[in-house]
Design a protein around this motif. Sequence first.
Motif, PDB file in Angstrom:
ATOM      1  N   HIS A 217       0.828  -1.216   0.000  1.00  0.00           N
ATOM      2  CA  HIS A 217       0.000   0.000   0.000  1.00  0.00           C
ATOM      3  C   HIS A 217       0.857   1.258   0.000  1.00  0.00           C
ATOM      4  CE1 HIS A 217      -3.533  -2.474   0.689  1.00  0.00           C
ATOM      5  NE2 HIS A 217      -4.284  -1.400   0.524  1.00  0.00           N
ATOM      6  N   LEU A 218       1.928   1.264   0.736  1.00  0.00           N
ATOM      7  CA  LEU A 218       2.818   2.428   0.727  1.00  0.00           C
ATOM      8  C   LEU A 218       3.314   2.717  -0.685  1.00  0.00           C
ATOM      9  CD1 LEU A 218       5.092   2.063   3.894  1.00  0.00           C
ATOM     10  CD2 LEU A 218       3.173   3.634   3.552  1.00  0.00           C
ATOM     11  N   ALA A 219       3.607   1.669  -1.440  1.00  0.00           N
ATOM     12  CA  ALA A 219       4.190   1.838  -2.771  1.00  0.00           C
ATOM     13  C   ALA A 219       3.168   2.203  -3.835  1.00  0.00           C
ATOM     14  CB  ALA A 219       4.922   0.551  -3.182  1.00  0.00           C
ATOM     15  N   THR A 220       1.947   1.659  -3.734  1.00  0.00           N
ATOM     16  CA  THR A 220       1.018   1.775  -4.866  1.00  0.00           C
ATOM     17  C   THR A 220      -0.240   2.602  -4.615  1.00  0.00           C
ATOM     18  OG1 THR A 220      -0.024  -0.349  -4.276  1.00  0.00           O
ATOM     19  CG2 THR A 220       1.803  -0.416  -5.845  1.00  0.00           C
ATOM     20  N   ILE A 221      -0.442   3.091  -3.407  1.00  0.00           N
ATOM     21  CA  ILE A 221      -1.591   3.992  -3.195  1.00  0.00           C
ATOM     22  C   ILE A 221      -1.577   5.172  -4.169  1.00  0.00           C
ATOM     23  CG2 ILE A 221      -2.514   5.737  -1.599  1.00  0.00           C
ATOM     24  CD1 ILE A 221      -2.224   3.740   0.654  1.00  0.00           C
ATOM     25  N   PRO A 222      -0.426   5.802  -4.436  1.00  0.00           N
ATOM     26  CA  PRO A 222      -0.440   6.939  -5.376  1.00  0.00           C
ATOM     27  C   PRO A 222      -0.754   6.544  -6.814  1.00  0.00           C
ATOM     28  CG  PRO A 222       1.509   6.995  -3.961  1.00  0.00           C
ATOM     29  CD  PRO A 222       0.899   5.647  -3.792  1.00  0.00           C
ATOM     30  N   ILE A 223      -0.666   5.255  -7.161  1.00  0.00           N
ATOM     31  CA  ILE A 223      -0.875   4.828  -8.547  1.00  0.00           C
ATOM     32  C   ILE A 223      -2.309   4.356  -8.773  1.00  0.00           C
ATOM     33  CG2 ILE A 223      -0.105   3.251 -10.369  1.00  0.00           C
ATOM     34  CD1 ILE A 223       2.592   3.081  -8.898  1.00  0.00           C
ATOM     35  N   THR A 224      -2.752   3.390  -7.992  1.00  0.00           N
ATOM     36  CA  THR A 224      -4.074   2.792  -8.192  1.00  0.00           C
ATOM     37  C   THR A 224      -4.957   2.865  -6.942  1.00  0.00           C
ATOM     38  OG1 THR A 224      -3.269   0.611  -7.513  1.00  0.00           O
ATOM     39  CG2 THR A 224      -3.155   1.138  -9.867  1.00  0.00           C
ATOM     40  N   GLY A 225      -4.453   3.428  -5.873  1.00  0.00           N
ATOM     41  CA  GLY A 225      -5.166   3.353  -4.606  1.00  0.00           C
ATOM     42  C   GLY A 225      -4.939   2.024  -3.930  1.00  0.00           C
ATOM     43  N   THR A 226      -4.219   1.142  -4.596  1.00  0.00           N
ATOM     44  CA  THR A 226      -3.857  -0.217  -4.176  1.00  0.00           C
ATOM     45  C   THR A 226      -5.078  -1.126  -4.096  1.00  0.00           C
ATOM     46  OG1 THR A 226      -2.028   0.651  -2.843  1.00  0.00           O
ATOM     47  CG2 THR A 226      -2.603  -1.651  -2.541  1.00  0.00           C
ATOM     48  N   GLY A 227      -5.163  -1.995  -5.086  1.00  0.00           N
ATOM     49  CA  GLY A 227      -6.201  -3.029  -5.075  1.00  0.00           C
ATOM     50  C   GLY A 227      -5.644  -4.292  -4.425  1.00  0.00           C
ATOM     51  N   ILE A 228      -4.882  -5.057  -5.193  1.00  0.00           N
ATOM     52  CA  ILE A 228      -4.290  -6.358  -4.848  1.00  0.00           C
ATOM     53  C   ILE A 228      -5.311  -7.300  -4.209  1.00  0.00           C
ATOM     54  CG2 ILE A 228      -1.976  -5.387  -4.636  1.00  0.00           C
ATOM     55  CD1 ILE A 228      -2.164  -5.790  -1.583  1.00  0.00           C
ATOM     56  N   ASN A 229      -6.575  -6.952  -4.309  1.00  0.00           N
ATOM     57  CA  ASN A 229      -7.665  -7.740  -3.751  1.00  0.00           C
ATOM     58  C   ASN A 229      -8.914  -7.444  -4.572  1.00  0.00           C
ATOM     59  OD1 ASN A 229      -9.849  -8.742  -2.262  1.00  0.00           O
ATOM     60  ND2 ASN A 229      -8.888  -8.318  -0.293  1.00  0.00           N
ATOM     61  N   PRO A 230      -9.263  -8.320  -5.523  1.00  0.00           N
ATOM     62  CA  PRO A 230     -10.416  -8.040  -6.386  1.00  0.00           C
ATOM     63  C   PRO A 230     -11.719  -7.799  -5.629  1.00  0.00           C
ATOM     64  CG  PRO A 230      -9.101  -9.820  -7.302  1.00  0.00           C
ATOM     65  CD  PRO A 230      -8.534  -9.540  -5.941  1.00  0.00           C
ATOM     66  N   ALA A 231     -11.924  -8.486  -4.515  1.00  0.00           N
ATOM     67  CA  ALA A 231     -13.147  -8.280  -3.740  1.00  0.00           C
ATOM     68  C   ALA A 231     -13.200  -6.868  -3.178  1.00  0.00           C
ATOM     69  CB  ALA A 231     -13.235  -9.306  -2.608  1.00  0.00           C
ATOM     70  N   ARG A 232     -12.070  -6.367  -2.696  1.00  0.00           N
ATOM     71  CA  ARG A 232     -12.011  -5.005  -2.151  1.00  0.00           C
ATOM     72  C   ARG A 232     -12.381  -3.987  -3.223  1.00  0.00           C
ATOM     73  NH1 ARG A 232     -11.280  -0.201  -2.147  1.00  0.00           N
ATOM     74  NH2 ARG A 232      -9.622   1.056  -1.263  1.00  0.00           N
ATOM     75  N   SER A 233     -11.808  -4.155  -4.430  1.00  0.00           N
ATOM     76  CA  SER A 233     -12.071  -3.221  -5.519  1.00  0.00           C
ATOM     77  C   SER A 233     -13.510  -3.352  -6.031  1.00  0.00           C
ATOM     78  CB  SER A 233     -11.090  -3.474  -6.672  1.00  0.00           C
ATOM     79  OG  SER A 233      -9.755  -3.351  -6.236  1.00  0.00           O
ATOM     80  N   PHE A 234     -13.998  -4.586  -6.118  1.00  0.00           N
ATOM     81  CA  PHE A 234     -15.344  -4.825  -6.636  1.00  0.00           C
ATOM     82  C   PHE A 234     -16.405  -4.301  -5.682  1.00  0.00           C
ATOM     83  CE2 PHE A 234     -19.055  -7.721  -7.078  1.00  0.00           C
ATOM     84  CZ  PHE A 234     -19.417  -7.391  -8.370  1.00  0.00           C
ATOM     85  N   GLY A 235     -16.264  -4.578  -4.397  1.00  0.00           N
ATOM     86  CA  GLY A 235     -17.251  -4.127  -3.418  1.00  0.00           C
ATOM     87  C   GLY A 235     -17.372  -2.617  -3.400  1.00  0.00           C
ATOM     88  N   ALA A 236     -16.224  -1.924  -3.436  1.00  0.00           N
ATOM     89  CA  ALA A 236     -16.252  -0.461  -3.430  1.00  0.00           C
ATOM     90  C   ALA A 236     -16.872   0.081  -4.712  1.00  0.00           C
ATOM     91  CB  ALA A 236     -14.831   0.082  -3.253  1.00  0.00           C
ATOM     92  N   ALA A 237     -16.577  -0.561  -5.857  1.00  0.00           N
ATOM     93  CA  ALA A 237     -17.131  -0.097  -7.132  1.00  0.00           C
ATOM     94  C   ALA A 237     -18.646  -0.288  -7.184  1.00  0.00           C
ATOM     95  CB  ALA A 237     -16.464  -0.838  -8.290  1.00  0.00           C
ATOM     96  N   VAL A 238     -19.141  -1.391  -6.635  1.00  0.00           N
ATOM     97  CA  VAL A 238     -20.581  -1.660  -6.653  1.00  0.00           C
ATOM     98  C   VAL A 238     -21.339  -0.596  -5.862  1.00  0.00           C
ATOM     99  CG1 VAL A 238     -22.372  -3.234  -5.811  1.00  0.00           C
ATOM    100  CG2 VAL A 238     -20.397  -4.143  -7.050  1.00  0.00           C
ATOM    101  N   ILE A 239     -20.859  -0.265  -4.682  1.00  0.00           N
ATOM    102  CA  ILE A 239     -21.572   0.694  -3.843  1.00  0.00           C
ATOM    103  C   ILE A 239     -21.352   2.134  -4.322  1.00  0.00           C
ATOM    104  CG2 ILE A 239     -21.856   1.562  -1.487  1.00  0.00           C
ATOM    105  CD1 ILE A 239     -22.890  -1.279  -1.949  1.00  0.00           C
ATOM    106  N   TYR A 240     -20.147   2.460  -4.753  1.00  0.00           N
ATOM    107  CA  TYR A 240     -19.868   3.815  -5.249  1.00  0.00           C
ATOM    108  C   TYR A 240     -20.538   4.033  -6.603  1.00  0.00           C
ATOM    109  CZ  TYR A 240     -17.097   7.919  -6.597  1.00  0.00           C
ATOM    110  OH  TYR A 240     -16.683   9.164  -7.001  1.00  0.00           O
ATOM    111  N   ASN A 241     -20.404   3.048  -7.498  1.00  0.00           N
ATOM    112  CA  ASN A 241     -21.117   2.990  -8.783  1.00  0.00           C
ATOM    113  C   ASN A 241     -20.933   4.242  -9.631  1.00  0.00           C
ATOM    114  OD1 ASN A 241     -22.691   1.670 -10.691  1.00  0.00           O
ATOM    115  ND2 ASN A 241     -24.617   2.485  -9.892  1.00  0.00           N
ATOM    116  N   ARG A 242     -19.663   4.547  -9.943  1.00  0.00           N
ATOM    117  CA  ARG A 242     -19.353   5.649 -10.845  1.00  0.00           C
ATOM    118  C   ARG A 242     -18.577   5.094 -12.045  1.00  0.00           C
ATOM    119  NH1 ARG A 242     -22.422   7.547  -7.788  1.00  0.00           N
ATOM    120  NH2 ARG A 242     -22.455   9.633  -6.853  1.00  0.00           N
TER     121      ARG A 242
END
Length: 288
Positions: A217-242
């Motif tokens: 996370h220290l290394a990649t937050i500035p690039i992608t916000g750090t996923g490395i976990n598809p469930a984390r990225s998918f859950g946030a995308a579903v609720i945020y829905n942009r």
Amino acid sequence: MAKDMEAVGGSGEFRPKDYHDPPPAPLVDAEEFIQWSFYRAIIAEFIATLLFLYITVLTVIGYKSQTDPNLGADQCGGVGILGIAWAFGGMIFILVYCTAGISGGHINPAVTFGLFLARKVSLPRAVLYMVAQCLGAICGCGLVKAFQRAYYNRYGGGANELADGYSKGTGLGAEIIGTFVLVYTVFSATDPKRSARDSHVPVLAPLPIGFAVFMVHLATIPITGTGINPARSFGAAVIYNREKAWDDQWIFWVGPFIGAAVAAFYHQYILRAAAAKALGSFRSSASM
């Protein structure tokens, strides 16, 4: 079979001991479906991922609200990127520690995928773990939105998006390497051969796994916000829905799955020399 070391009495000396690799998990194990432990593990993965997203996304939104210049906030306030990284790494440490004895403490479809490729879990278990993790992530983010409705959409909902100025290739590469670090750490920290060989040096597996998440996370937050976990990225995308979150969503599935596959191959076939062992067994059988 390999020769490892074990302590002899209280003398402090060590002698070789035999070690046998555990058998690979079957591709499909019908008996799992009639065992309560199977469903208990799925529930544990759901709850653990829910808690993971609830705490971490709240941390992200809280930091952004505390440093919002439109509110006259102190730009140097809040937990900062370091605090966000600690939230993700710390929660993984806590949740892996709590659930490792029940489900293995995956909390991440990429980890589950890597362990499946290494024949550590069966196909039905892997698929249902991933479903439970994604549902848990959606529910965790849903709770965040319910509790922070005023801030949720304003501060991006904790969704992973490729930062401005970076190409999709760069984002994909960051996710591949970051997930490789995580899954490689998972394999190393949970390797039963290491436990047998270094039984005189106790290793708390959740600790290096949590630190791996923290460092990535220290290394990649500035690039992608750090996923490395598809469930984390998918859950946030579903609720945020942009639109932006959905446009970049493929990066947070393809990258982690590639990184997990490479880590599984590296650990199993390079470090553990599974290919060489299989070839040696084949030659021994042929010469008989």
